[in-house]
Design a protein around this motif. Structure first.
Motif, PDB file in Angstrom:
ATOM      1  N   THR A 156      73.946  48.671  43.819  1.00 39.41           N
ATOM      2  CA  THR A 156      72.735  47.882  44.073  1.00 39.41           C
ATOM      3  C   THR A 156      71.772  47.810  42.899  1.00 39.41           C
ATOM      4  O   THR A 156      70.763  47.109  42.989  1.00 39.41           O
TER       5      THR A 156
ATOM      6  N   ILE B 277      64.906  48.416  47.273  1.00 39.48           N
ATOM      7  CA  ILE B 277      66.174  48.706  47.967  1.00 39.48           C
ATOM      8  C   ILE B 277      66.492  50.195  47.873  1.00 39.48           C
ATOM      9  O   ILE B 277      66.862  50.830  48.859  1.00 39.48           O
ATOM     10  N   TRP B 278      66.314  50.772  46.684  1.00 42.96           N
ATOM     11  CA  TRP B 278      66.582  52.207  46.510  1.00 42.96           C
ATOM     12  C   TRP B 278      65.653  53.052  47.365  1.00 42.96           C
ATOM     13  O   TRP B 278      66.050  54.091  47.891  1.00 42.96           O
TER      14      TRP B 278
ATOM     15  N   THR C 135      67.052  53.438  50.881  1.00 43.79           N
ATOM     16  CA  THR C 135      68.484  53.740  50.892  1.00 43.79           C
ATOM     17  C   THR C 135      68.942  54.338  52.216  1.00 43.79           C
ATOM     18  O   THR C 135      69.955  53.911  52.792  1.00 43.79           O
TER      19      THR C 135
ATOM     20  N   ILE D  96      69.121  51.786  55.025  1.00 45.03           N
ATOM     21  CA  ILE D  96      70.209  50.831  54.815  1.00 45.03           C
ATOM     22  C   ILE D  96      71.550  51.468  55.149  1.00 45.03           C
ATOM     23  O   ILE D  96      72.399  50.855  55.816  1.00 45.03           O
TER      24      ILE D  96
END
Length: 503
Positions: free
Chosen positions: A101, A150-151, A154, A157
């Motif tokens: 990602t 996004i990280w 994590t 997700i």
């Protein structure tokens, strides 16, 4: 016998005399032709071996730097592995997730500089290298912001994707602490390309080596001595990448080697960002499509019977392939630099020679490394596991990996030539078709329909490599190098602003 007159002179007819003279002339011309052929062959050999020296001079340090940078993540996971199964599983999952990602995206975008900086340097437009690098840095930092978000999420997700909640939470903490390394990695790749395209490669090895040694010490302190555990390894990652960026930035600023290519920060870098993105986006697609396909196959290995064994063996094989791939990656960077420099300098014949030379070296390297893989197949797995079942399975897989590496070496160096020419869009299309239309479907059929197991997954990826190599070879053979040199000059001129032309 010839008839003679009363004085003993030959009475050979004029026609025969003419034929004799022509024969003598023909023999003389033939001898001159042979001498010329020998001379040309000598010149060709001279240029060939000069090109070999140039590429080895580039490939050696680039391979070393790549291995050292790759070693930072390996070292982190190794230290965390001594803390227990849960921290190791979390760190491994976080490393894989962040690679997919974030790392692959930034690495791909930065390779656009292989074309832009390399061709500008060849065209003697040295001042444009610093401007290209600044544009790339700005673009990559902007892209890093959504990637960082996004990280930061994590764990959520991974849980949404059905992963184990406990491992996902551990991976989430690790990924969050690695967010600073995301921004540092983008800057590092831009600096690497800026120097590489100028044939300045030994500083990359020095700074990477220093950062790796620092990382060893930091991991020992932060993981074991500070009580931070796996979080300490993530923090060490960020610090090591930042230090590497700082060392290279200082070299660029104060080294006389970069005096012409780095003239300080410029507002010109704010112009023509869309033109950079038009090359950077397909560059990122080209890299990501390949890297993501192998990560998908790792996930598929978990669906096989005896998933624990299959996943363990496939992870060992993938780690082995990535380690040896760094050698091919060094040659890829070398040919990318040579092709872009020569096209920018309007030397199409030299660019074509660079591709021919690197293909010969890829053939030799692939054969040697493949042979080594086969010879060590019965002992290699002991570096990762003492389980006899794992060792025997890996021994069966390594000959397949040898074939894979041989093909991967060719696609890697041809992909370097693609970057040197600026064909990233074509490369992305080839990778999409090779891996997602051929590779992954073949892997699924071989592994699950024909029940070949993990070997079937890897054979499927070999099918992808065959298609990729054949496609790249066809394109390379059909290349009009004179036309590519003209395109390179046009690209260099289009990237220049009025201010840079005046300067």
């Amino acid at each position: 016998m010839d008839r003679k007159d009363e004085n003993g002179s030959s009475l050979q007819s004029p026609l025969l005399q003419i034929i004799s003279v022509q024969k003598d002339d023909t023999e003389a011309v033939t001898e001159q032709y042979k001498e010329r052929v020998v001379e040309l062959e000598s010149v060709r050999r001279k240029y060939f071996f000069e090109e070999v020296k140039k590429q080895l001079w580039l490939a050696g340090p680039l391979t070393s730097a790549s291995l050292l940078n790759f070693g930072i993540q390996i070292i982190s996971v190794m230290f965390v592995g001594h803390l227990g199964e849960l921290p190791l599983a979390g760190a491994s999952m976080a490393t894989s997730f962040t690679s997919v990602t974030g790392i692959s995206v930034l690495l791909g975008m930065a390779t656009a500089l292989d074309t832009l900086c390399g061709q500008s340097y060849g065209a003697k437009q040295e001042q444009m290298l610093g401007i290209h690098m600044q544009r790339a840095m700005l673009s990559l930092m902007i892209v890093s912001i959504p990637l960082a978000i996004i990280w930061a999420n994590t764990s959520s997700i991974l849980i949404f994707l059905g992963q184990d909640p406990e491992i996902s939470e551990e991976a989430g903490k690790f990924a969050q602490l690695m967010i600073p390394s995301l921004f540092a990695y983008g800057l590092l790749q831009c600096l690497n390309r800026f120097l590489q395209t100028q044939n300045i490669v030994f500083p990359l090895t020095f700074t990477s080596g220093a950062a790796t040694l620092l990382h060893l010490m930091l991991c020992w302190i932060l993981v074991f001595k500070s009580g931070l555990g796996s979080s300490g390894a993530a923090i060490a990652n960020s610090i090591s990448y930042c230090v590497n960026v700082l060392m290279l930035a200082l070299y660029v600023k104060f080294s006389p080697s970069c005096a012409k290519t780095w003239t300080g920060f410029s507002k010109e870098a704010l112009h023509n960002i869309p033109s950079f993105l038009r090359l950077a986006i397909p560059s990122a697609a080209m890299v990501c499509l390949e890297m993501w396909s192998f990560e998908m196959v790792v996930l598929l290995s978990g669906l096989l019977p005896n998933p624990k064994l299959e996943t363990s063996v496939f992870s060992i094989c993938l780690n082995t392939a990535e380690t040896f791939w760094m050698i091919s990656f060094g040659f890829s960077g070398a040919v990318s630099t040579r092709v872009s420099n020569e096209l920018g300098a309007a030397h199409p014949s030299a660019a074509r020679l660079a591709v021919h030379v690197v293909l010969v070296m890829a053939l030799i390297e692939g054969t040697l490394v493949g042979t080594v893989m086969i010879l060590i197949r019965n002992i290699w797995a002991y570096a990762y596991s003492n389980e006899i079942e794992v060792v025997e399975y890996v021994a069966k897989m390594l000959p397949i990996l040898a074939v894979s590496h041989f093909l991967d070496g060719f696609q890697c160096v041809l992909s370097g030539a693609v970057r040197g020419c600026g064909w990233q869009e074509i490369g992305a299309i080839i990778n999409l078709g090779s891996y997602y239309a051929v590779g992954i479907p073949s892997a699924i059929v071989l592994a699950f329909v024909l029940c070949i197991g993990g070997k079937g997954l890897w054979l499927g990826m070999i099918c992808a490599l065959v298609v990729q190599v054949v496609s790249l070879v066809i394109i390379t053979l059909r290349t009009d190098w004179e036309q590519e040199a003209k395109k390179a000059i046009d690209r260099v001129n289009d990237s220049m602003t009025p201010e840079s032309i005046v300067s």
